[in-house]
Design a protein around this motif. Structure first.
Motif, PDB file in Angstrom:
ATOM      1  N   MET A  49       0.812  -1.220   0.000  1.00  0.00           N
ATOM      2  CA  MET A  49       0.000   0.000   0.000  1.00  0.00           C
ATOM      3  C   MET A  49       0.843   1.268   0.000  1.00  0.00           C
ATOM      4  SD  MET A  49      -3.421  -0.939   2.130  1.00  0.00           S
ATOM      5  CE  MET A  49      -2.792  -1.897   3.500  1.00  0.00           C
ATOM      6  N   GLY A  50       2.163   1.101   0.171  1.00  0.00           N
ATOM      7  CA  GLY A  50       3.036   2.266   0.081  1.00  0.00           C
ATOM      8  C   GLY A  50       3.617   2.359  -1.320  1.00  0.00           C
ATOM      9  N   SER A  51       4.859   1.889  -1.471  1.00  0.00           N
ATOM     10  CA  SER A  51       5.513   1.995  -2.776  1.00  0.00           C
ATOM     11  C   SER A  51       4.801   1.164  -3.840  1.00  0.00           C
ATOM     12  CB  SER A  51       6.981   1.565  -2.664  1.00  0.00           C
ATOM     13  OG  SER A  51       7.061   0.214  -2.236  1.00  0.00           O
ATOM     14  N   GLY A  52       4.030   0.150  -3.415  1.00  0.00           N
ATOM     15  CA  GLY A  52       3.327  -0.696  -4.380  1.00  0.00           C
ATOM     16  C   GLY A  52       2.156  -0.008  -5.053  1.00  0.00           C
ATOM     17  N   GLY A  53       1.675   1.067  -4.457  1.00  0.00           N
ATOM     18  CA  GLY A  53       0.633   1.874  -5.096  1.00  0.00           C
ATOM     19  C   GLY A  53      -0.786   1.363  -4.925  1.00  0.00           C
ATOM     20  N   PHE A  54      -0.975   0.307  -4.118  1.00  0.00           N
ATOM     21  CA  PHE A  54      -2.325  -0.252  -3.964  1.00  0.00           C
ATOM     22  C   PHE A  54      -3.154   0.535  -2.953  1.00  0.00           C
ATOM     23  CE2 PHE A  54      -0.577  -4.130  -5.872  1.00  0.00           C
ATOM     24  CZ  PHE A  54      -1.637  -4.521  -6.669  1.00  0.00           C
ATOM     25  N   ALA A  55      -4.448   0.636  -3.227  1.00  0.00           N
ATOM     26  CA  ALA A  55      -5.406   1.161  -2.257  1.00  0.00           C
ATOM     27  C   ALA A  55      -5.941   0.000  -1.444  1.00  0.00           C
ATOM     28  CB  ALA A  55      -6.552   1.867  -2.979  1.00  0.00           C
ATOM     29  N   LEU A  56      -6.257   0.268  -0.183  1.00  0.00           N
ATOM     30  CA  LEU A  56      -6.859  -0.758   0.669  1.00  0.00           C
ATOM     31  C   LEU A  56      -8.110  -1.341   0.007  1.00  0.00           C
ATOM     32  CD1 LEU A  56      -7.066  -2.246   3.409  1.00  0.00           C
ATOM     33  CD2 LEU A  56      -8.400  -0.300   4.260  1.00  0.00           C
ATOM     34  N   GLY A  94      -7.038  11.271 -11.099  1.00  0.00           N
ATOM     35  CA  GLY A  94      -5.709  11.161 -11.698  1.00  0.00           C
ATOM     36  C   GLY A  94      -4.715  10.467 -10.776  1.00  0.00           C
ATOM     37  N   ILE A  95      -4.836  10.728  -9.483  1.00  0.00           N
ATOM     38  CA  ILE A  95      -3.934  10.104  -8.511  1.00  0.00           C
ATOM     39  C   ILE A  95      -4.140   8.591  -8.483  1.00  0.00           C
ATOM     40  CG2 ILE A  95      -3.400   9.946  -6.042  1.00  0.00           C
ATOM     41  CD1 ILE A  95      -4.121  12.996  -5.949  1.00  0.00           C
ATOM     42  N   PHE A  96      -5.393   8.182  -8.566  1.00  0.00           N
ATOM     43  CA  PHE A  96      -5.694   6.741  -8.610  1.00  0.00           C
ATOM     44  C   PHE A  96      -5.109   6.111  -9.877  1.00  0.00           C
ATOM     45  CE2 PHE A  96      -9.242   3.521  -9.561  1.00  0.00           C
ATOM     46  CZ  PHE A  96      -8.558   2.483  -8.945  1.00  0.00           C
ATOM     47  N   TYR A  97      -5.264   6.798 -11.022  1.00  0.00           N
ATOM     48  CA  TYR A  97      -4.686   6.264 -12.259  1.00  0.00           C
ATOM     49  C   TYR A  97      -3.163   6.151 -12.136  1.00  0.00           C
ATOM     50  CZ  TYR A  97      -9.253   7.339 -14.331  1.00  0.00           C
ATOM     51  OH  TYR A  97     -10.590   7.416 -14.616  1.00  0.00           O
ATOM     52  N   LYS A  98      -2.547   7.170 -11.521  1.00  0.00           N
ATOM     53  CA  LYS A  98      -1.088   7.101 -11.322  1.00  0.00           C
ATOM     54  C   LYS A  98      -0.716   5.885 -10.489  1.00  0.00           C
ATOM     55  CE  LYS A  98       0.518  11.740 -12.008  1.00  0.00           C
ATOM     56  NZ  LYS A  98       1.633  12.642 -11.810  1.00  0.00           N
ATOM     57  N   ASN A  99      -1.515   5.617  -9.466  1.00  0.00           N
ATOM     58  CA  ASN A  99      -1.239   4.444  -8.630  1.00  0.00           C
ATOM     59  C   ASN A  99      -1.429   3.148  -9.410  1.00  0.00           C
ATOM     60  OD1 ASN A  99      -0.533   5.917  -6.368  1.00  0.00           O
ATOM     61  ND2 ASN A  99      -2.619   5.989  -5.569  1.00  0.00           N
ATOM     62  N   LEU A 100      -2.428   3.124 -10.301  1.00  0.00           N
ATOM     63  CA  LEU A 100      -2.607   1.932 -11.139  1.00  0.00           C
ATOM     64  C   LEU A 100      -1.380   1.723 -12.030  1.00  0.00           C
ATOM     65  CD1 LEU A 100      -6.372   2.269 -12.237  1.00  0.00           C
ATOM     66  CD2 LEU A 100      -5.416   0.706 -10.527  1.00  0.00           C
ATOM     67  N   LEU A 101      -0.809   2.828 -12.518  1.00  0.00           N
ATOM     68  CA  LEU A 101       0.415   2.719 -13.322  1.00  0.00           C
ATOM     69  C   LEU A 101       1.588   2.229 -12.466  1.00  0.00           C
ATOM     70  CD1 LEU A 101      -0.039   5.951 -15.462  1.00  0.00           C
ATOM     71  CD2 LEU A 101       0.036   3.610 -16.353  1.00  0.00           C
ATOM     72  N   THR A 102       1.681   2.722 -11.241  1.00  0.00           N
ATOM     73  CA  THR A 102       2.728   2.258 -10.317  1.00  0.00           C
ATOM     74  C   THR A 102       2.622   0.750 -10.105  1.00  0.00           C
ATOM     75  OG1 THR A 102       2.778   4.369  -9.165  1.00  0.00           O
ATOM     76  CG2 THR A 102       3.633   2.462  -7.963  1.00  0.00           C
ATOM     77  N   GLN A 103       1.386   0.275  -9.917  1.00  0.00           N
ATOM     78  CA  GLN A 103       1.181  -1.169  -9.712  1.00  0.00           C
ATOM     79  C   GLN A 103       1.701  -1.966 -10.910  1.00  0.00           C
ATOM     80  OE1 GLN A 103      -3.075  -1.537  -8.813  1.00  0.00           O
ATOM     81  NE2 GLN A 103      -2.873   0.229  -7.458  1.00  0.00           N
ATOM     82  N   LEU A 104       1.572  -1.410 -12.102  1.00  0.00           N
ATOM     83  CA  LEU A 104       2.063  -2.095 -13.303  1.00  0.00           C
ATOM     84  C   LEU A 104       3.588  -2.052 -13.384  1.00  0.00           C
ATOM     85  CD1 LEU A 104      -0.645  -0.829 -15.801  1.00  0.00           C
ATOM     86  CD2 LEU A 104      -0.292  -3.191 -15.076  1.00  0.00           C
ATOM     87  N   GLU A 105       4.159  -0.907 -13.021  1.00  0.00           N
ATOM     88  CA  GLU A 105       5.625  -0.800 -13.038  1.00  0.00           C
ATOM     89  C   GLU A 105       6.249  -1.812 -12.086  1.00  0.00           C
ATOM     90  OE1 GLU A 105       6.257   3.303 -12.066  1.00  0.00           O
ATOM     91  OE2 GLU A 105       5.231   3.960 -13.898  1.00  0.00           O
ATOM     92  N   LYS A 106       5.595  -2.047 -10.951  1.00  0.00           N
ATOM     93  CA  LYS A 106       6.140  -2.960  -9.942  1.00  0.00           C
ATOM     94  C   LYS A 106       6.146  -4.410 -10.412  1.00  0.00           C
ATOM     95  CE  LYS A 106       6.957   0.008  -6.670  1.00  0.00           C
ATOM     96  NZ  LYS A 106       8.283   0.193  -6.061  1.00  0.00           N
ATOM     97  N   ILE A 107       5.357  -4.712 -11.439  1.00  0.00           N
ATOM     98  CA  ILE A 107       5.378  -6.082 -11.971  1.00  0.00           C
ATOM     99  C   ILE A 107       5.967  -6.098 -13.378  1.00  0.00           C
ATOM    100  CG2 ILE A 107       3.533  -6.993 -10.509  1.00  0.00           C
ATOM    101  CD1 ILE A 107       1.553  -6.535 -12.762  1.00  0.00           C
TER     102      ILE A 107
END
Lengths: 241, 241
Positions: free
Chosen positions: A19-26, B92-105
């Motif tokens: 939920m931090g660097s991974g970017g996931f929401a709870l 937009g922040i949520f979309y950025k987090n979705l992109l982060t989740q993709l970068e992490k994999i």
């Protein structure tokens, strides 16, 4: 060394990382965790099974609320017991919304424990009371003491989410008088107490761990999820130490 | 009267109701929608298929980002094209987090359209550009004009999420020069334009509609989801008018 279980500290670290660097929401993780629990239960008990889903005040309870919703969609008959009203701030608002989602699909939500937990009213108890943040040293406080007592003596099979509630996350049921669940659904990885689980059904759920985190936390030897499945059955020798 | 499709206004109303009085968070609905898209794609193309997931600036693009993540976990090889950087506020922040989740994999995320979309680099294009809020009257603006042109002429099969991008949500491809997707994954219910879809694979995803909303929106004749499946194939005669 093969390491397929997480201690309490590592489980918390993994959660914080997702939920931090991974970017996931709870909201995302809980949705997938709860869905995987519902899928695992559906792999064991037939449609129309009557389930009492006992939900605690934290994220383990949230997983239970999500699982109950999916189980309704899958054709089961869930009733939710939510003894402690959520707060009006922070995560409490999310829990309130999860309860609203259940009300909209006519899942009964109780706030007091039924007098008896027996085949007269339910077939299975889903234990979503306490998760990997729990410590038995503080004891089990009201309003959860009542339902925990009834769960210990019920004739019904219990399906525990992530941790059999009341157990030490690492050492299991040290006092020897705790829950004896028939099923355990470990989320993302079994916690150390899973080595003491002797029930018939052990599943892994929570299919969202990035491959590099699986490596970092030494979990690469866990069995892979198949196809599009959100859970996988674990053999009984996976978590022996 | 049997009514299995939604017009643009009803589709928007249904969405507002789910996230208003229904208590759902966008993060939850998008997670389930994207997961159902990934499951549908997995029902059609084999593991290791190379997918270019073209994502627009709104919720349809968000569904694509979530689908790409699940497809990676399912064993596919997704690449995401996200031509327009998300804003630093609101969704937009949520979309950025979705992109982060993709970068992490390690899912590659491109911001410019590949010169060619051919079998040399991909097997399937997933169209997550525009959804049910789109209106063709405004035309297709940069930076999406380039990728839309290439999608119209590619030899690769296209899998569209909810709406074939560029189509009128109700009238379909009136100009007759739009996308001809091989697959359509309708979310919660087909939109009216689905009557003009002639591709081979039509699926329904988004298994979260409360039964009373299915009644309210006259969708009870849609085929039921089976077991724990998050999608269901629709026969070609379901959406004829």
């Amino acid at each position: 060394m093969r390491q397929l279980m997480l201690g309490q500290r590592l489980a918390q670290e993994l959660d914080v990382e997702l939920m931090g660097s991974g970017g996931f929401a709870l909201e995302q993780l809980m949705e997938l965790a709860g869905l995987s629990v519902a899928c695992a239960i559906a792999a064991v008990w037939p449609v129309a099974t009557r389930l009492l889903v006992v939900c605690g005040p934290g994220n383990n309870g949230g997983d239970g609320l999500v699982a109950a919703r999916h189980l309704l969609h899958f054709g089961y008959h869930p009733t939710v017991l939510y003894p402690k009203a959520p707060k009006d701030s922070g995560t409490g608002i999310f829990y309130k919304n999860l309860l609203t989602q259940l009300e909209k699909i006519d899942v009964p939500v109780l706030d007091t424990t039924p007098e008896t937990l027996s085949k007269d009213n339910y077939d299975v108890v889903v234990d979503a009371v306490f998760g990997f943040s729990f410590s038995p040293s503080g004891g089990i406080r009201a309003p959860f003491d009542v339902v925990m007592d009834r769960m210990k003596t019920t004739e019904l099979p219990i399906a525990s989410i992530d941790i059999p509630s009341g157990w030490d996350v690492e050492k299991g049921d040290e006092a020897g008088d705790g829950l004896r669940p028939a099923m355990l659904v470990s989320l993302t990885a079994p916690k150390l107490c899973a080595a003491h689980f002797t029930g018939e059904h052990h599943f892994l759920g929570g299919r969202f761990l990035p491959p590099n985190m699986r490596e970092k936390y030494n979990l690469t030897d866990l069995p892979p999820f198949e196809g599009t499945a959100q859970c996988v059955r674990l053999e009984s020798d996976v978590c022996r130490i």
